[in-house]
Design a protein around this motif. Structure first.
Motif, PDB file in Angstrom:
ATOM      1  N   THR A  32     -42.443 -17.487  69.687  1.00  0.00           N
ATOM      2  CA  THR A  32     -41.948 -16.367  70.810  1.00  0.00           C
ATOM      3  C   THR A  32     -42.956 -15.285  70.492  1.00  0.00           C
ATOM      4  N   PRO A  33     -43.132 -14.254  71.426  1.00  0.00           N
ATOM      5  CA  PRO A  33     -43.943 -13.130  71.171  1.00  0.00           C
ATOM      6  C   PRO A  33     -43.282 -12.258  69.980  1.00  0.00           C
ATOM      7  N   ALA A  34     -41.789 -12.132  69.896  1.00  0.00           N
ATOM      8  CA  ALA A  34     -41.298 -11.533  68.897  1.00  0.00           C
ATOM      9  C   ALA A  34     -41.601 -12.236  67.438  1.00  0.00           C
ATOM     10  N   GLN A  35     -41.464 -13.687  67.465  1.00  0.00           N
ATOM     11  CA  GLN A  35     -41.692 -14.159  66.247  1.00  0.00           C
ATOM     12  C   GLN A  35     -43.289 -13.981  65.711  1.00  0.00           C
ATOM     13  N   LEU A  36     -44.103 -14.139  66.631  1.00  0.00           N
ATOM     14  CA  LEU A  36     -45.626 -13.889  66.340  1.00  0.00           C
ATOM     15  C   LEU A  36     -45.786 -12.625  65.682  1.00  0.00           C
ATOM     16  N   SER A  37     -45.143 -11.611  66.464  1.00  0.00           N
ATOM     17  CA  SER A  37     -45.593 -10.049  66.261  1.00  0.00           C
ATOM     18  C   SER A  37     -45.190  -9.651  64.725  1.00  0.00           C
ATOM     19  N   ARG A  38     -44.212 -10.514  63.998  1.00  0.00           N
ATOM     20  CA  ARG A  38     -43.783 -10.437  62.723  1.00  0.00           C
ATOM     21  C   ARG A  38     -44.977 -11.012  61.749  1.00  0.00           C
ATOM     22  N   LEU A  39     -45.883 -11.802  62.369  1.00  0.00           N
ATOM     23  CA  LEU A  39     -46.727 -12.487  61.639  1.00  0.00           C
ATOM     24  C   LEU A  39     -48.181 -11.651  61.650  1.00  0.00           C
ATOM     25  N   VAL A  40     -48.357 -10.982  62.944  1.00  0.00           N
ATOM     26  CA  VAL A  40     -49.857 -10.419  63.044  1.00  0.00           C
ATOM     27  C   VAL A  40     -50.196  -9.494  62.039  1.00  0.00           C
ATOM     28  N   GLY A  41     -51.191  -9.618  61.461  1.00  0.00           N
ATOM     29  CA  GLY A  41     -51.572  -8.450  60.603  1.00  0.00           C
ATOM     30  C   GLY A  41     -51.576  -8.957  59.107  1.00  0.00           C
ATOM     31  N   LEU A  42     -50.722  -9.879  58.739  1.00  0.00           N
ATOM     32  CA  LEU A  42     -50.503 -10.511  57.763  1.00  0.00           C
ATOM     33  C   LEU A  42     -51.444 -11.414  56.932  1.00  0.00           C
ATOM     34  N   PRO A  43     -51.608 -11.511  55.405  1.00  0.00           N
ATOM     35  CA  PRO A  43     -52.738 -12.468  55.064  1.00  0.00           C
ATOM     36  C   PRO A  43     -52.371 -13.721  55.474  1.00  0.00           C
TER      37      PRO A  43
ATOM     38  N   MET B 209     -58.128  -5.651  49.521  1.00  0.00           N
ATOM     39  CA  MET B 209     -57.346  -6.173  50.544  1.00  0.00           C
ATOM     40  C   MET B 209     -55.679  -6.472  50.315  1.00  0.00           C
ATOM     41  N   LEU B 210     -55.404  -6.829  49.051  1.00  0.00           N
ATOM     42  CA  LEU B 210     -54.069  -6.772  48.714  1.00  0.00           C
ATOM     43  C   LEU B 210     -53.428  -5.591  48.408  1.00  0.00           C
ATOM     44  N   LEU B 211     -54.091  -4.551  48.109  1.00  0.00           N
ATOM     45  CA  LEU B 211     -53.550  -3.125  48.236  1.00  0.00           C
ATOM     46  C   LEU B 211     -53.184  -2.422  49.490  1.00  0.00           C
ATOM     47  N   TYR B 212     -54.102  -2.839  50.572  1.00  0.00           N
ATOM     48  CA  TYR B 212     -53.849  -2.617  51.752  1.00  0.00           C
ATOM     49  C   TYR B 212     -52.736  -3.714  52.375  1.00  0.00           C
ATOM     50  N   ASP B 213     -52.740  -4.786  52.181  1.00  0.00           N
ATOM     51  CA  ASP B 213     -51.694  -5.625  52.698  1.00  0.00           C
ATOM     52  C   ASP B 213     -50.150  -5.026  52.198  1.00  0.00           C
ATOM     53  N   ALA B 214     -50.151  -4.714  50.988  1.00  0.00           N
ATOM     54  CA  ALA B 214     -49.042  -4.233  50.462  1.00  0.00           C
ATOM     55  C   ALA B 214     -48.366  -2.702  51.125  1.00  0.00           C
ATOM     56  N   PHE B 215     -49.436  -1.694  51.162  1.00  0.00           N
ATOM     57  CA  PHE B 215     -49.075  -0.480  51.832  1.00  0.00           C
ATOM     58  C   PHE B 215     -48.718  -0.898  53.438  1.00  0.00           C
ATOM     59  N   TYR B 216     -49.474  -1.684  53.835  1.00  0.00           N
ATOM     60  CA  TYR B 216     -49.099  -2.109  55.256  1.00  0.00           C
ATOM     61  C   TYR B 216     -47.637  -2.489  55.595  1.00  0.00           C
ATOM     62  N   ARG B 217     -47.509  -3.522  54.615  1.00  0.00           N
ATOM     63  CA  ARG B 217     -45.897  -3.977  54.679  1.00  0.00           C
ATOM     64  C   ARG B 217     -44.935  -2.713  54.481  1.00  0.00           C
ATOM     65  N   TRP B 218     -45.263  -2.247  53.452  1.00  0.00           N
ATOM     66  CA  TRP B 218     -44.565  -0.873  53.126  1.00  0.00           C
ATOM     67  C   TRP B 218     -44.170   0.199  54.512  1.00  0.00           C
ATOM     68  N   CYS B 219     -45.394   0.428  55.153  1.00  0.00           N
ATOM     69  CA  CYS B 219     -45.185   1.112  56.174  1.00  0.00           C
ATOM     70  C   CYS B 219     -44.407   0.246  57.622  1.00  0.00           C
ATOM     71  N   ARG B 220     -44.623  -0.969  57.537  1.00  0.00           N
ATOM     72  CA  ARG B 220     -44.014  -1.607  58.413  1.00  0.00           C
ATOM     73  C   ARG B 220     -42.458  -1.872  58.247  1.00  0.00           C
ATOM     74  N   ASP B 221     -42.145  -2.362  56.715  1.00  0.00           N
ATOM     75  CA  ASP B 221     -40.831  -2.961  56.695  1.00  0.00           C
ATOM     76  C   ASP B 221     -40.030  -2.169  55.600  1.00  0.00           C
TER      77      ASP B 221
END
Length: 272
Positions: free
Chosen positions: A8-19, A245-257
């Motif tokens: 579903t779009p809701a399920q996919l939206s949780r995955l977009v932008g992740l490594p 990339m890992l640093l930005y992945d971590a900060f993005y997840r902090w910002c999002r979740d």
């Protein structure tokens, strides 16, 4: 019960932008793309007509197939991919459902031309610190996961761009660069239509760290320290990019979740 062949779009939206996000394959017909040329983040365009020829290119990957309404084209392509052993689903409701749900869509009008291998090619100054890691992270996670980045002497960026057909960024006098108090990362978010609460918050941290305004947000000082530390750890700019990339992945997840989460010790009064 959820489908084992659809997401579903809701399920996919949780995955977009992740490594570990799935590979997104857009099989909309040309008429539908002409009506709305935007793309789901980091998606690749393919034709359903020659799926037999390209299906094996996705071996070993998780794939989500998108068509206009999530019907015959994406169902058929996903089924063909599964026939070839690819873990494939199609997006329920397709592009229209994603758009109606407010999912991120990449504006393609300013997207650089792709090379013969289907990749965008970018060039910037060597020895990156903040913005020149932030921009590649944004491009690879949300625009083109196969993008190529060239790091060269500052004096050679323009000529390398010209000779190799690369798009220059984060250098004076080019389109993809600072604008006023906003940095190149801000420019890319704006031009690609990627504004969202999480990316906008990350952009503030990047801007504060990149422009010596550490008072803008409390996370900026630590972010800058980590960025400068990485720049000292790696002599090779591409190796530094991969680590960053890992640093930005971590900060993005902090910002999002995790922006509202706190941590303390002891965890409860009276406990040791």
């Amino acid at each position: 019960m959820s489908s084992n062949i659809q997401i579903t779009p809701a399920q996919l939206s949780r995955l977009v932008g992740l490594p570990d996000a799935p590979t997104l394959v857009d099989v909309r017909i040309d008429e539908d793309v002409a009506a709305d040329p935007r793309l789901l983040p980091a998606s690749e365009r393919r034709s359903h007509r020659d799926v037999a020829a390209w299906a094996l290119a996705y071996a070993g990957r998780k794939v989500v197939v998108i068509c206009q309404r999530g019907q015959k084209l994406s169902e058929g392509v996903a089924a063909w991919l599964r026939h070839e052993g690819v873990a494939a689903e199609n997006l329920a409701g397709g592009f229209e459902a994603w758009r109606e749900a407010g999912g991120l869509l990449v504006e393609t009008g300013k997207l650089p031309q792709r090379d013969a291998a289907g990749r965008t090619l970018w060039v910037t100054r060597a020895r990156p610190k903040v913005d020149r890691i932030a921009c590649p992270w944004l491009i690879r996670r949300f625009v083109d996961p196969h993008a190529v980045f060239l790091f060269v002497s500052a004096s050679e960026v323009a000529d390398v761009a010209d000779r190799f057909g690369a798009t220059p960024f984060d250098i004076d006098g080019v389109f993809w660069s600072h604008r006023g108090e906003r940095c190149s990362f801000d420019t890319m978010i704006e031009q690609f239509g990627l504004s969202s609460p999480a990316l906008d918050q990350l952009a503030m941290i990047v801007r504060a760290a990149d422009t010596a305004r550490l008072d803008l947000v409390p996370q900026a000082a630590g972010f800058l320290a980590a960025s400068l530390g990485l720049s000292r750890m790696y002599r090779d700019d591409l190796a530094q990019l991969e680590a960053g990339m890992l640093l930005y992945d971590a900060f993005y997840r902090w910002c999002r979740d995790a922006g509202d989460e706190t941590h303390n010790w002891p965890s409860a009064p009276g406990k040791i």
